[in-house]
Write a protein that holds these residues in place. Structure first.
Motif, short mmCIF file in Angstrom:
data_model
loop_
_atom_site.label_atom_id
_atom_site.label_comp_id
_atom_site.label_asym_id
_atom_site.label_seq_id
_atom_site.Cartn_x
_atom_site.Cartn_y
_atom_site.Cartn_z
N ALA A 32 0.83 -1.21 0.00
CA ALA A 32 0.00 0.00 0.00
C ALA A 32 0.87 1.26 0.00
O ALA A 32 0.58 2.23 -0.72
N VAL A 33 1.93 1.26 0.80
CA VAL A 33 2.82 2.42 0.85
C VAL A 33 3.57 2.57 -0.47
O VAL A 33 3.72 3.68 -1.00
N GLU A 34 4.03 1.45 -1.03
CA GLU A 34 4.74 1.52 -2.31
C GLU A 34 3.81 2.02 -3.42
O GLU A 34 4.24 2.78 -4.31
N LEU A 35 2.54 1.62 -3.37
CA LEU A 35 1.58 2.11 -4.35
C LEU A 35 1.39 3.62 -4.22
O LEU A 35 1.34 4.34 -5.23
N ALA A 36 1.29 4.09 -3.00
CA ALA A 36 1.15 5.54 -2.78
C ALA A 36 2.36 6.28 -3.33
O ALA A 36 2.23 7.35 -3.96
N LYS A 37 3.56 5.72 -3.14
CA LYS A 37 4.77 6.35 -3.67
C LYS A 37 4.76 6.36 -5.18
O LYS A 37 5.15 7.34 -5.83
N ALA A 38 4.30 5.25 -5.79
CA ALA A 38 4.29 5.15 -7.25
C ALA A 38 3.35 6.18 -7.87
O ALA A 38 3.67 6.77 -8.90
N VAL A 39 2.20 6.39 -7.24
CA VAL A 39 1.22 7.33 -7.77
C VAL A 39 1.81 8.74 -7.85
O VAL A 39 1.55 9.48 -8.81
N CYS A 71 5.29 9.54 -7.46
CA CYS A 71 6.73 9.61 -7.68
C CYS A 71 7.05 10.65 -8.74
O CYS A 71 6.40 10.72 -9.79
N ARG A 72 8.05 11.47 -8.48
CA ARG A 72 8.42 12.55 -9.39
C ARG A 72 9.26 12.07 -10.57
O ARG A 72 9.52 12.83 -11.51
N SER A 105 6.49 6.23 -12.94
CA SER A 105 5.40 5.46 -12.34
C SER A 105 5.91 4.29 -11.52
O SER A 105 5.19 3.33 -11.28
N ASP A 106 7.15 4.33 -11.09
CA ASP A 106 7.71 3.30 -10.22
C ASP A 106 8.37 4.00 -9.04
O ASP A 106 9.11 4.96 -9.24
N PRO A 107 8.09 3.59 -7.81
CA PRO A 107 8.69 4.30 -6.68
C PRO A 107 10.21 4.27 -6.75
O PRO A 107 10.83 3.21 -6.72
N CYS A 108 10.82 5.46 -6.87
CA CYS A 108 12.27 5.54 -7.06
C CYS A 108 13.03 5.52 -5.75
O CYS A 108 14.24 5.26 -5.73
N ASP A 109 12.36 5.85 -4.65
CA ASP A 109 12.98 5.90 -3.31
C ASP A 109 14.07 6.95 -3.20
O ASP A 109 14.89 6.92 -2.28
N ARG A 110 14.09 7.92 -4.15
CA ARG A 110 15.10 8.97 -4.11
C ARG A 110 14.51 10.38 -4.18
O ARG A 110 15.09 11.32 -3.66
N CYS A 111 13.36 10.51 -4.86
CA CYS A 111 12.77 11.84 -5.00
C CYS A 111 12.16 12.29 -3.68
O CYS A 111 11.93 11.48 -2.77
N SER A 112 11.89 13.58 -3.58
CA SER A 112 11.37 14.13 -2.33
C SER A 112 10.02 13.52 -1.97
O SER A 112 9.72 13.29 -0.79
N SER A 113 9.21 13.21 -2.98
CA SER A 113 7.88 12.63 -2.71
C SER A 113 8.01 11.25 -2.08
O SER A 113 7.38 10.95 -1.06
N CYS A 114 8.83 10.39 -2.68
CA CYS A 114 9.01 9.03 -2.14
C CYS A 114 9.58 9.07 -0.73
O CYS A 114 9.13 8.34 0.16
N LEU A 115 10.57 9.91 -0.51
CA LEU A 115 11.22 10.00 0.80
C LEU A 115 10.25 10.51 1.86
O LEU A 115 10.23 10.01 3.00
N LYS A 116 9.42 11.48 1.49
CA LYS A 116 8.47 12.03 2.46
C LYS A 116 7.36 11.02 2.79
O LYS A 116 6.91 10.94 3.93
N ILE A 117 6.93 10.25 1.79
CA ILE A 117 5.92 9.23 2.07
C ILE A 117 6.50 8.14 2.96
O ILE A 117 5.84 7.67 3.89
#
Length: 356
Positions: free
Chosen positions: A43-50, A52-53, A56-68
């Motif tokens: 669920a968290v990874e899906l939120a990141k993917a939606v 992600c800057r 469409s794949d959670p990069c785990d590096r952008c500000s959005s992914c890190l904040k989520i």
């Protein structure tokens, strides 16, 4: 669509990829499946993917992914069952309380605490937050963990949101018991059903994490398809798993032999309300041993889970009638049902003991 943090579940990843690539993300998604197979993390990874800057794949590096990941994103909110009384907090306290509770919750795969529920006041609060336009992202996202843990008033409040979802809002419900949700809520969601991982997937993943093959294979066999449980087993630094196995073996053997004196010390091990997690693990392991007994009775030794305990299991089989295995297995199922209904732990054990 890789979702590198999620092992397996390729059918789910394919569905998510189709939603995102066509920009047809549903306004309400239900992530369901058995306990401890990774629903809350998906669920968290899906939120990141939606949001992600970088695509469409959670990069785990952008500000959005890190904040989520840190639950500090202003457009990402969570709901989860909390003890009664927490609903009376003010808005700032609700946000802080939910964030802290969710961070702790995501570190484990245990079910919701007893006597806890998703408060209607919290649902209304999140509804209000979700009605605002996003401040940093494309969508506002709310994840409701253990979404089936809510009273009817809360469920009806949730239904009203899903009937008229705010624009640019996505709601993700997570539940191991979707049958407990209102049918009208279910009808307004798109399902992502997670499956237990195969032994091969689990063994390969655990070995990739540096565990030797024999221990990785045993953990995969005992985990019931859960990567979380497999990791727990291989990280058994304090010997708690071996201790639990010995306790279960003592309980089953004494039950088959009718040695009532052995029952009471074991019953005392599970006396408090805080023992739910330990009791659940105990019952799960009882079920695994009984399954092994059935496999031996059916002359299928290659299907044993506790391969290193086959001699003990074979000795039990010589003492009992095959019908007793089935009746004892039914008692384990009944014990799990009683546990979900918050029956006292000693009563649960007493029922299982009588079944043995």
């Amino acid at each position: 669509m890789s979702f590198d943090r999620i092992v397996g579940q390729e059918h789910v990843k394919t569905q998510i990829g189709a939603w995102l690539s066509t920009e047809r993300m549903p306004h309400a998604v239900l992530v369901c499946g058995p306990e401890a197979v990774g629903k809350r993390h998906l669920a968290v990874e899906l939120a990141k993917a939606v949001n992600c800057r970088r695509g469409s794949d959670p990069c785990d590096r952008c500000s959005s992914c890190l904040k989520i990941d840190s639950l500090s994103h202003p457009d990402f909110h969570t709901l989860l069952p909390l003890p009664s009384g927490s609903a009376k907090l003010d808005s700032a306290q609700v946000l802080t309380g939910l964030r802290e509770a969710t961070l702790a919750y995501l570190q484990k795969e245990e079910p919701a605490l007893r006597n806890s529920n998703i408060a209607r006041e919290h649902i209304r609060f999140i509804h209000r937050e979700m009605s605002y336009a996003p401040t940093e992202a494309r969508r506002r996202i709310a994840v409701a963990f253990d979404a089936d843990c809510m009273h009817r008033a809360g469920a009806n409040s949730l239904l009203k949101i899903l009937e008229e979802p705010p624009k640019q809002a996505v709601f993700i419900l997570v539940s191991a018991h979707p049958d407990r949700l209102l049918p009208t809520v279910l009808s307004r969601t798109q399902r992502l059903h997670l499956k237990p991982l195969t032994r091969e997937q689990l063994t390969r993943q655990i070995m990739n994490e540096g565990v030797e093959a024999p221990r990785a294979e045993l953990a995969a066999r005992l985990s019931g398809g859960s990567l979380y449980r497999a990791r727990e087993l291989v990280e058994d630094r304090d010997g708690l798993f071996e201790e639990r196995r010995q306790l279960v073996e003592c309980f089953i053997e004494a039950g088959f032999n009718g040695e009532d004196g052995e029952y009471w010390p074991i019953a005392e091990e599970f006396g408090g309300r805080s023992e739910r997690g330990r009791l659940e693990a105990f019952l799960r392991l009882c079920g695994v041993y009984l399954r092994d007994l059935f496999m031996l009775a059916e002359q299928r030794p290659d299907d044993l889970v506790n391969t290193d305990r086959s001699n003990r299991t074979a000795a039990w089989l010589e003492k009992i009638r095959p019908g007793r295995i089935e009746s004892a297995a039914l008692e384990v199922d009944r014990a799990f049902d009683d546990l979900s209904r918050n029956v006292d732990s000693k009563l649960i054990l007493a029922g299982l003991w009588n079944g043995l």
